[in-house]
Scaffold this active site. Sequence first.
Site, PDB file in Angstrom:
ATOM      1  N   GLU A  32       0.756  -1.230  -0.001  1.00  0.00           N
ATOM      2  CA  GLU A  32      -0.042  -0.292   0.200  1.00  0.00           C
ATOM      3  C   GLU A  32       0.807   1.229   0.202  1.00  0.00           C
ATOM      4  O   GLU A  32       0.742   2.309  -0.577  1.00  0.00           O
ATOM      5  CB  GLU A  32      -0.910  -0.577   0.621  1.00  0.00           C
ATOM      6  CG  GLU A  32      -0.581   0.142   1.704  1.00  0.00           C
ATOM      7  CD  GLU A  32      -1.991  -0.614   3.292  1.00  0.00           C
ATOM      8  OE1 GLU A  32      -3.315  -0.347   3.098  1.00  0.00           O
ATOM      9  OE2 GLU A  32      -1.871  -0.734   4.494  1.00  0.00           O
ATOM     10  N   LYS A  35      -9.045   5.137   3.926  1.00  0.00           N
ATOM     11  CA  LYS A  35      -8.951   4.642   5.121  1.00  0.00           C
ATOM     12  C   LYS A  35     -10.163   3.591   5.549  1.00  0.00           C
ATOM     13  O   LYS A  35     -10.202   3.182   6.159  1.00  0.00           O
ATOM     14  CB  LYS A  35      -8.375   5.863   5.942  1.00  0.00           C
ATOM     15  CG  LYS A  35      -8.352   4.944   7.510  1.00  0.00           C
ATOM     16  CD  LYS A  35      -6.970   5.954   8.417  1.00  0.00           C
ATOM     17  CE  LYS A  35      -7.056   5.302   9.979  1.00  0.00           C
ATOM     18  NZ  LYS A  35      -5.856   4.365   8.862  1.00  0.00           N
TER      19      LYS A  35
END
Length: 617
Positions: free
Chosen positions: A493, A612
């Site tokens: 990521e 998120k």
Amino acid sequence: MCGIVGYVGDNKSLEVLLGGLKRLEYRGYDSAGVAVIGADGTMDTRKRAGKLQVLVDDLDMRPMANGATGIGHTRWATHGGPTDRNAHPHLGDDGKLALIHNGIIENFSELKNELVESGATFTSETDTEVAAILVGREYAATGDLTEALRRVVQRLEGAFTLLVMHVDQPGVVVGARRNSPLVIGLGDGENFLGSDVAAFVEFTRRAVAIGQDQIVTIRPDSVVVTDFDGNSVETDEFEIAWDASASEKGGWSSFMAKEISEEPEAVAKTILGRVHDGLVDLKELEPLGPDALTDIDRIVVIACGTAAYAGMLGKYAIEQWSRIPVDVELSHEFRYRNPILTPRTLVISISQSGETMDTLMAVKFAKESGAKVLSVCNTQGATIPRESDAVVYTHAGPEVAVASTKAFVAQVTALYLIGLELGKVRGTLSDDEIRHNVAELQAVPDKISEILTVSQAEIGQLAHWMTDTQSVLFLGRNVGYPVALEGALKLKELAYIHAEGFAAGELKHGPIALIEPGQVVFVIVPSPRDPDSLHPKVVSNIQEIRARGARVIAIAEKGDASVLPFADEVIPIPLAGSLFEPFLAVVPLHIFGMELSAAKGLDVDQPRNLAKSVTVE
Ligand code: G6P
């Protein structure tokens, strides 16, 4: 996914909206937009593709009128690419109503066909515009913004938080939610709405969570919450446990740097108040029922991403201490495979945000199936704890960087506390054993601090040397295995490179074929001091890959000389009991992911394509 802010009060909407969107940007950063009703009674909208800063720059160059009523949105694109046109707010037919949305309207296609047939024209490819046109038309028919939104939400399928305002109704913002988050902020002569409390914590610490299928109408001096049928509902006010400075970057280079530095505190605060006389005392488990902890015969942990790796570590500890079998499943796999659940199954959901849609759906399913649900969550007022029978909050403080770090160690702490409580209640641990493990847990924060002090610069250097590396492997056994998975996820990521975590014992069953000269492999080495330790087996694994040319970076206990001949680099970690080593071994991997991302010139806090809080399935 998507951050939402609404405001009614003074003539400062733009400051509130842009400040709130800045703190919510971690929820999505494909585009941003605002709508404000100015002092002259006209409504203006501005929206731009790209990060919030693009909108801010645009507003600097072409200022728009401020006003006392406004809504703002930061987007993670689902339907329609990240363009100016697809950015929110969207307007009704007549341009008088502005609407923002988080979620997915699953039946938008049929609603759109119906609207097209009735003459509507669409300016975007989003599902959201359907809702804007529908609410605009209902308002034209009823003259009541709350009623208009109520009528429309009855027709929508899927997940949504919607906020609307209308140029003829200055001083009013109406919101509705189903399966997506929405929280009210209570001010003095002003009120706020936000996807989470970060939206308005700069202005007030008084908040109210809104339940499923509820509608809220805010005016400067009133807040009214009803259900989708118009009945008034009870609400619970709570005080936000942190202030705005906790969600600011301060002097750090990134939120992630700040949050890694807060890992010791995240563990310490999660233990705080939950240990008495050296024993764990988790009163939060009481709502599960008087005999629940002795009655359960199985635990299923559900989570996604980093939280799932925390769950895997929880499995080792809970099984060891309570002898209850624990399965760990990704929420989205669990939910859609007809799992076997009974009233004696305890489902533990783990979610930093408390909003991850996959986990929320799995929680609802587990409850409907008769299981008890305990959530481990870091966010007050979030949906998952509200849907659960009991909650153990992690006290990591707000986590803003998209890649989770301090929340991970706090989640593992909470799971270990749950494991020790179960061991106590079920009599599988003696008081001495509990005290010993509690002491180990309480020692973790100082040991993490030691790593941060001693190794951070060296790991940064390592990352700088590796900016051209295309692939990194991570190996671990037992509790080192979830750490390996977490290390690999962080590199994917943050640094956008191929990274895989493997159980070291599995190496010879396939992954060893990936090893060629120069392949970088991180190995999590267990302590050699434990007589049951897998240390010799891991050292053998290191030799196997070394013989095939791998470049080995070992994360090993301080003073473990046995790895030195076989490792190219050794990152030392302080001594700890086997179950507590992951708290320490993971820290260098968090630092490495961050440093490699920064060394490659990438956005550490907002990696591409991610958000998120993943509030779509
Ligand atoms: C996203 C984030 C991950 C996080 C996961 C679960 O994928 O990028 O960092 O671990 O969601 O989030 P939660 O809020 O449920 O812990």
